[in-house]
Design an enzyme around this catalytic site. Structure first.
Site, PDB file in Angstrom:
ATOM      1  N   ARG A 206      28.394  -4.824  28.862  1.00 16.64           N
ATOM      2  CA  ARG A 206      28.565  -4.451  30.270  1.00 16.64           C
ATOM      3  C   ARG A 206      29.343  -3.143  30.413  1.00 16.64           C
ATOM      4  NH1 ARG A 206      28.746  -9.947  30.131  1.00 16.64           N
ATOM      5  NH2 ARG A 206      31.010  -9.957  29.937  1.00 16.64           N
TER       6      ARG A 206
ATOM      7  N   GLU B 162      41.323 -14.617  18.151  1.00 18.97           N
ATOM      8  CA  GLU B 162      42.170 -15.819  18.103  1.00 18.97           C
ATOM      9  C   GLU B 162      41.883 -16.598  16.813  1.00 18.97           C
ATOM     10  OE1 GLU B 162      41.924 -17.884  21.754  1.00 18.97           O
ATOM     11  OE2 GLU B 162      43.342 -19.438  21.115  1.00 18.97           O
TER      12      GLU B 162
HETATM   13  P1  AMP Z   1      39.345  -9.104  25.928  1.00 15.54           P
HETATM   14  O1  AMP Z   1      39.087  -8.477  24.602  1.00 15.54           O
HETATM   15  O2  AMP Z   1      39.963 -10.456  25.848  1.00 15.54           O
HETATM   16  O3  AMP Z   1      40.095  -8.163  26.864  1.00 15.54           O
HETATM   17  O4  AMP Z   1      37.924  -9.378  26.595  1.00 15.54           O
HETATM   18  C1  AMP Z   1      37.231  -8.376  27.235  1.00 15.54           C
HETATM   19  C2  AMP Z   1      35.753  -8.443  26.989  1.00 15.54           C
HETATM   20  O5  AMP Z   1      35.253  -9.790  27.115  1.00 15.54           O
HETATM   21  C3  AMP Z   1      35.013  -7.618  28.016  1.00 15.54           C
HETATM   22  O6  AMP Z   1      33.944  -6.953  27.349  1.00 15.54           O
HETATM   23  C4  AMP Z   1      34.511  -8.611  29.039  1.00 15.54           C
HETATM   24  O7  AMP Z   1      33.196  -8.299  29.417  1.00 15.54           O
HETATM   25  C5  AMP Z   1      34.547  -9.980  28.329  1.00 15.54           C
HETATM   26  N1  AMP Z   1      35.282 -11.000  29.089  1.00 15.54           N
HETATM   27  C6  AMP Z   1      36.438 -11.602  28.695  1.00 15.54           C
HETATM   28  N2  AMP Z   1      36.844 -12.524  29.583  1.00 15.54           N
HETATM   29  C7  AMP Z   1      35.932 -12.497  30.583  1.00 15.54           C
HETATM   30  C8  AMP Z   1      35.810 -13.217  31.831  1.00 15.54           C
HETATM   31  N3  AMP Z   1      36.694 -14.140  32.208  1.00 15.54           N
HETATM   32  N4  AMP Z   1      34.751 -12.929  32.639  1.00 15.54           N
HETATM   33  C9  AMP Z   1      33.848 -11.968  32.257  1.00 15.54           C
HETATM   34  N5  AMP Z   1      33.903 -11.274  31.109  1.00 15.54           N
HETATM   35  C10 AMP Z   1      34.933 -11.519  30.272  1.00 15.54           C
END
Ligand code: AMP
Length: 172
Positions: free
Chosen positions: A58, A95
């Site tokens: 995305r 994790e």
């Molecule tokens: P992070 O690495 O934990 O910051 O996760 C970010 C990535 O995971 C991004 O590419 C988001 O598209 C996806 N992502 C993580 N959590 C969500 C959520 N609650 N809703 C939608 N996309 C998420």
């Protein structure tokens, strides 16, 4: 235009306990999407980038129209094994286990000013890894921008570059 109204929340996706913030509804609404791209363009432009980097998948949707709008190049960061030609990889901790992302070796020229885009910042692991990868290939990472931020997860604390988001969902 309240962009929050155009983001659909889907409980328990992709697994129980996760509230998924779905930008499909934003993308499907041309006026709201136009407004979102304009707001992102203002923030991104202030970093004076030479090139925009989008994170699979995305982040591609977020970065590509902006790059076109601002007259900048667009570069993809993908999961390992999906980009052709010589690539540079970066492995980071999840994790449970690790993940590897990559960029084409000639995607960013040394010293270019880079801004990284994704749809959402959660724990910050994906963006921090992407920033590290861009720096590894010589990019001068100026900042990172997302449409949505989940502040409770403190993703910003993982980032060593300035970060901006258009919308914050607390408790998410
Ligand atoms: P992070 O690495 O934990 O910051 O996760 C970010 C990535 O995971 C991004 O590419 C988001 O598209 C996806 N992502 C993580 N959590 C969500 C959520 N609650 N809703 C939608 N996309 C998420």
């Amino acid at each position: 235009m309240d962009l929050r109204e155009h983001i659909r929340t889907i409980p328990d996706f992709p697994k129980p306990g996760i509230q998924f913030y779905d930008i499909s509804t934003l993308l499907a609404h041309p006026r709201a999407w136009r407004a979102c791209v304009r707001r992102l363009a203002d923030v991104v432009d202030s970093f004076e980038p030479d090139v925009l980097v989008g994170i699979e998948s995305r982040g591609f949707l977020t970065a590509a129209p902006l790059a076109l709008d601002l007259g900048l190049g667009f570069v993809m960061v993908r999961k390992q094994g999906k980009l052709p030609g010589r690539c540079i990889t970066h492995t980071y901790d999840l994790e449970y286990g690790t993940d590897t992302i990559e960029i084409q070796a000639d995607g960013i020229k040394p010293g270019q000013r880079v801004v990284i885009l994704d749809d959402l910042l959660a724990t910050g692991g994906t963006l921090a890894a992407t920033a590290a990868l861009c720096a590894k290939v010589g990019g001068d990472v100026q900042g990172a921008v997302c449409i949505i931020e989940l502040p409770d997860l403190k993703g910003r604390d993982k980032l060593s570059v300035p970060f901006s988001s258009l919308i914050q969902f607390e408790g998410g």
